[in-house]
Design an enzyme around this catalytic site. Structure first.
Site, PDB file in Angstrom:
ATOM      1  N   ASP A  47       2.658  -7.425   2.166  1.00 17.23           N
ATOM      2  CA  ASP A  47       4.036  -7.938   1.973  1.00 17.23           C
ATOM      3  C   ASP A  47       4.850  -6.856   2.323  1.00 17.23           C
ATOM      4  OD1 ASP A  47       3.912  -6.620  -0.438  1.00 17.23           O
ATOM      5  OD2 ASP A  47       4.875  -8.341  -1.569  1.00 17.23           O
ATOM      6  N   SER A  48       4.397  -5.521   2.520  1.00 17.18           N
ATOM      7  CA  SER A  48       5.151  -4.526   3.193  1.00 17.18           C
ATOM      8  C   SER A  48       5.702  -5.044   4.619  1.00 17.18           C
ATOM      9  CB  SER A  48       4.451  -3.187   3.161  1.00 17.18           C
ATOM     10  OG  SER A  48       3.053  -3.527   3.955  1.00 17.18           O
TER      11      SER A  48
ATOM     12  N   ASP B  30      -1.923 -10.073   0.878  1.00 15.26           N
ATOM     13  CA  ASP B  30      -0.755  -9.890  -0.100  1.00 15.26           C
ATOM     14  C   ASP B  30      -0.586 -11.390  -0.597  1.00 15.26           C
ATOM     15  OD1 ASP B  30      -0.504  -7.860  -1.967  1.00 15.26           O
ATOM     16  OD2 ASP B  30       0.833  -7.021  -0.394  1.00 15.26           O
TER      17      ASP B  30
ATOM     18  N   LYS C 156      -4.709 -10.277  -2.872  1.00 10.72           N
ATOM     19  CA  LYS C 156      -4.053  -9.196  -3.621  1.00 10.72           C
ATOM     20  C   LYS C 156      -3.016  -9.549  -4.361  1.00 10.72           C
ATOM     21  CE  LYS C 156      -2.118  -5.132  -2.049  1.00 10.72           C
ATOM     22  NZ  LYS C 156      -0.797  -5.351  -2.797  1.00 10.72           N
TER      23      LYS C 156
ATOM     24  N   GLU D 277      -0.761   2.302  -7.097  1.00 10.34           N
ATOM     25  CA  GLU D 277       0.318   3.079  -6.522  1.00 10.34           C
ATOM     26  C   GLU D 277       1.542   3.845  -7.199  1.00 10.34           C
ATOM     27  OE1 GLU D 277       2.337   0.076  -3.812  1.00 10.34           O
ATOM     28  OE2 GLU D 277       3.939   1.518  -3.267  1.00 10.34           O
TER      29      GLU D 277
HETATM   30  O1  KIV Z   1       2.285  -4.193   0.939  1.00 10.42           O
HETATM   31  C1  KIV Z   1       1.493  -3.402   1.078  1.00 10.42           C
HETATM   32  O2  KIV Z   1       1.476  -2.787   2.197  1.00 10.42           O
HETATM   33  C2  KIV Z   1       0.808  -2.803  -0.178  1.00 10.42           C
HETATM   34  C3  KIV Z   1       0.035  -1.428  -0.070  1.00 10.42           C
HETATM   35  C4  KIV Z   1       1.084  -0.567   0.284  1.00 10.42           C
HETATM   36  C5  KIV Z   1      -0.757  -1.205  -1.119  1.00 10.42           C
HETATM   37  O3  KIV Z   1       1.128  -3.523  -1.291  1.00 10.42           O
END
Ligand code: KIV
Length: 311
Positions: A62-63, A101, A131, A200
């Protein structure tokens, strides 16, 4: 290289599809190694390159809310957006395991909400696992999803969906009490059936302690070298933010600099009319004709690269 439909771009036959990395493969890395190399991906072209480069896992994080959409946090991202990017990444991932995510508020409400949305990610997003951010408080959610046959990767430490509660993107697990809570979180998620746990932004000694305390692989980002694997945001890994250097994100290339230099060269050549040259132009049509050229349409298509032909 291969085209989107598996066609070889050379004269030979299409290369055989490599064996997919599976959840049991990932679990086995804890005991047998080598460390897991995970990286984020958000589109087909990047996924294909990262897959060819040997990444074991591609995370549609979700980044994307921050690095693709330009928001200051990950909070606005929706299930639909994760699924949209997931379908694109899945088409480019021949070997890598693809993880989706679960965005903010798509699972926190209840174990049933978590299960329903995990199912949407698997069906609509073409993901192979999901995730979730959170510790002991979401162990029941993880249990319900896993019981439905959906593999879950957990995520503790700095959990960006809780950025406002944490007061910013800060290192977590400092001090005896916070460290002990993170160990308990990891054990609860392991016990609930998660197949891996992302750690993290936590001190490296705490990450090692957690890694030793759980039966599943830990995948670190800003958590030192003692984890069972590592994950980076692809744009950080590739050096696409020339003015941003987070301590934990080693740049393995300076693609940002290269993109800007290539763009400057392109602009210069367009303005100087040196691009396109004869080598980048199709054959001249010759004197203007009233009747259309005799060649069949397919002959023209042959000159167009395979990735255009799909659009
Ligand atoms: O959303 C994301 O990219 C993440 C990673 C940085 C682990 O959760």
């Amino acid at each position: 290289m291969y085209g989107p439909k598996g066609q070889s771009s050379g004269a030979g036959r299409p290369p055989a599809a490599p064996k997919k990395v599976t959840v049991p493969d990932i679990r086995a890395r804890k005991a047998n190694g080598p460390p897991i190399a995970m990286v984020t991906a958000y589109d087909f072209t990047m996924a294909r390159l990262l897959d060819e480069g040997g990444a074991d896992m591609l995370l549609v994080g979700d980044s994307l809310g921050m690095v693709v959409q330009g928001h200051p946090t990950t909070l606005p991202v929706t299930v639909e957006e994760i699924c949209y990017h997931g379908r694109a990444v899945a088409r480019g991932a021949r070997r890598a395991h693809v993880v989706g995510d679960m965005p903010f508020m798509s699972f926190q409400v209840s174990p049933m909400q978590a299960l329903e949305n995990a199912g949407r990610l698997m069906k609509d997003g073409a993901f192979e696992s999901v995730k979730l951010e959170g510790g002991e408080e979401i162990a029941e959610h993880v249990r319900r999803i896993v019981a439905a046959g959906i593999p879950v990767c957990a995520h503790i430490g700095l959990t960006p969906q809780s950025v406002h509660a944490m007061g910013g993107f800060k290192v977590q697990g400092k001090g005896e009490e916070n460290a002990a809570r993170l160990v308990r979180d990891a054990q609860a998620l392991d016990e609930a059936g998660a197949y891996a746990i992302v750690l993290e932004a936590i001190p490296p000694d705490l990450a090692e302690e957690i890694t030793a305390a759980v039966s599943v692989p830990t995948i670190g980002i800003g958590a030192g070298a003692g984890c069972d694997g590592q994950v980076l945001v692809c744009y950080d890994m590739l050096g696409m933010y020339p003015d941003l250097r987070p301590r934990f994100a080693k740049r393995f290339a300076e693609v940002g600099e290269q993109i800007m230099a290539a763009t400057r060269a392109y602009v210069d050549e367009v303005q100087a009319r040196t691009f396109p040259g004869a080598e980048h132009s199709f054959k001249p049509n010759g004197p203007r004709r009233i009747t259309p050229p005799a060649e069949p349409a397919a002959a023209v298509l042959e000159e167009i690269p395979p990735h255009w032909q799909t659009h």
